[in-house]
Write a protein that holds these residues in place. Sequence first.
Motif, short mmCIF file in Angstrom:
data_model
loop_
_atom_site.label_atom_id
_atom_site.label_comp_id
_atom_site.label_asym_id
_atom_site.label_seq_id
_atom_site.Cartn_x
_atom_site.Cartn_y
_atom_site.Cartn_z
N SER A 58 11.64 8.18 -34.95
CA SER A 58 12.10 9.44 -35.33
C SER A 58 13.08 9.82 -34.19
CB SER A 58 10.81 10.48 -35.22
OG SER A 58 11.19 11.81 -35.02
N LYS A 90 14.49 12.75 -32.46
CA LYS A 90 13.40 13.92 -32.13
C LYS A 90 14.09 15.31 -32.71
CE LYS A 90 11.07 11.99 -28.03
NZ LYS A 90 11.41 10.65 -28.31
N VAL A 112 14.62 16.05 -35.70
CA VAL A 112 15.59 16.21 -36.65
C VAL A 112 14.80 15.54 -37.93
CG1 VAL A 112 17.88 15.58 -37.25
CG2 VAL A 112 17.42 16.14 -34.88
N HIS A 113 14.86 16.12 -38.93
CA HIS A 113 14.63 15.42 -40.23
C HIS A 113 15.56 14.54 -40.83
CE1 HIS A 113 11.24 18.39 -41.13
NE2 HIS A 113 11.80 19.26 -41.08
N GLN A 114 15.18 13.33 -41.52
CA GLN A 114 15.88 12.58 -42.12
C GLN A 114 17.02 13.12 -43.11
OE1 GLN A 114 14.10 11.30 -40.21
NE2 GLN A 114 12.66 9.73 -41.05
N ARG A 115 16.48 14.29 -43.70
CA ARG A 115 17.55 14.92 -44.69
C ARG A 115 18.68 15.62 -43.61
NH1 ARG A 115 18.12 17.30 -49.52
NH2 ARG A 115 19.17 19.23 -49.54
N GLU A 116 18.31 16.16 -42.52
CA GLU A 116 19.21 16.65 -41.86
C GLU A 116 20.10 15.52 -41.22
OE1 GLU A 116 16.28 20.35 -40.39
OE2 GLU A 116 16.42 18.67 -39.29
N THR A 144 21.04 13.23 -42.53
CA THR A 144 22.05 12.59 -43.74
C THR A 144 22.98 13.77 -44.13
OG1 THR A 144 20.32 11.21 -44.56
CG2 THR A 144 21.94 11.94 -46.13
N ASN A 166 9.59 5.34 -42.40
CA ASN A 166 10.03 6.76 -42.01
C ASN A 166 10.94 7.37 -43.11
OD1 ASN A 166 12.75 5.43 -41.68
ND2 ASN A 166 12.78 5.90 -39.49
N TRP A 200 13.96 6.31 -44.14
CA TRP A 200 15.66 6.28 -43.96
C TRP A 200 16.15 5.24 -44.52
CZ3 TRP A 200 19.49 9.04 -42.08
CH2 TRP A 200 20.50 8.45 -41.72
N GLN A 203 15.43 22.13 -32.46
CA GLN A 203 15.95 21.50 -33.60
C GLN A 203 17.39 21.88 -33.73
OE1 GLN A 203 13.70 22.96 -36.91
NE2 GLN A 203 14.26 21.09 -38.20
#
Length: 376
Positions: A39, A41, A43-47, A49, A83, A85, A335
Amino acid sequence: MKFTLQHKDPKSDARTGTLLTDHGEIQTPIFMPVGTAGSVKAVHQRELTYDVKAQIILGNTYHLYLRPGLEILEAAGGLHKFNGWSKPLLTDSGGYQVFSLAENRKISEEGVVFKSHIDGSKHHFTPENVMDIQRSIGADIIMAFDECTPYPCDWDYAKKSMELTHRWLRRCQDRFDSMEGRYGYQQSLFPIVQGSVYKDLREASANFVAKQGRDGNAIGGLSVGEPAEIMYEMTSWVTRILPADKPRYLMGVGTPANILEAIALGVDMFDCVMPTRNARNGMLFTSEGIINIRNEKWKDDFSPIDEGFPSHVSQFYSKAYLRHLTISKEILGAQISSIHNLSFYLWLVGEARQKIQEGEFSSWKTKMVEKVSQRL
């Protein structure tokens, strides 16, 4: 994996390229956000990207091996599936984390015995099983197991450490080349140049690594406390030797200024925990300089965090609001700051790429280094 050189700056060794993996294309120079335990830290995977626009992220072998463990990762189908990604992944060998344990590890020719920082349990890393572990994690780019020398260290220690790293590299390669990828896609092994701050050792290590003919090469053991000028000097010696038709990865570097200077020396890939770690402590890297968002001066500053580059997060939230969140220890503050810093780093290397293509990198770099280094 295929690396294609595209442009070279006429006044420096900066260059652009494309690195093609089975999980997608990476445009270099590139910064890779660090996702230590699977991860990045806060931060979402969408963010990652859509806001950060990350093209590749890192996982850490030591941490992932201990938790969640290989059984879980293999059952999930590798870290990509675990995860969520879908783009390229790089794993470090875990060597830096193991060697930083100091009191809780023992180095030998065979490998390293260490105690877990989680529960004190004993474990053994060898060049062979570190290849197995990284295959199981499922990274597109796998790092060789090396010893990261401390700074300072004397020449004799640095030489013995470098020679051990070279012997371990041969064992890494033998194991890696005898295996197939776990999840149906190609994985590549990068060796690591060591040699501390000694020119003769750095050059010897770079020559040894270059002769291995792997898909890419890394420069390790820098940004561990030595002055920046020494880091640049070591990097310049090594990049003159490492093959130009392979990507060059400077591990663990660094500040925006460090990255720009290293791009000028011919480095293609970077990673560092600094943008996220510093973000959580209220330090923002911006196109105009460095901000400590906790300072009183930002209390009633309602201007965007940074108007200098096209990031939704950086232009939507004000400095005053972010300061309020940070002072209040609201999780959203960490975040927003993390997304901002990572977005800035990716924007910066993207701008460097464009300036190289336009033949204007050197003059732009000089101005940007001064701007991004100043405290606001």
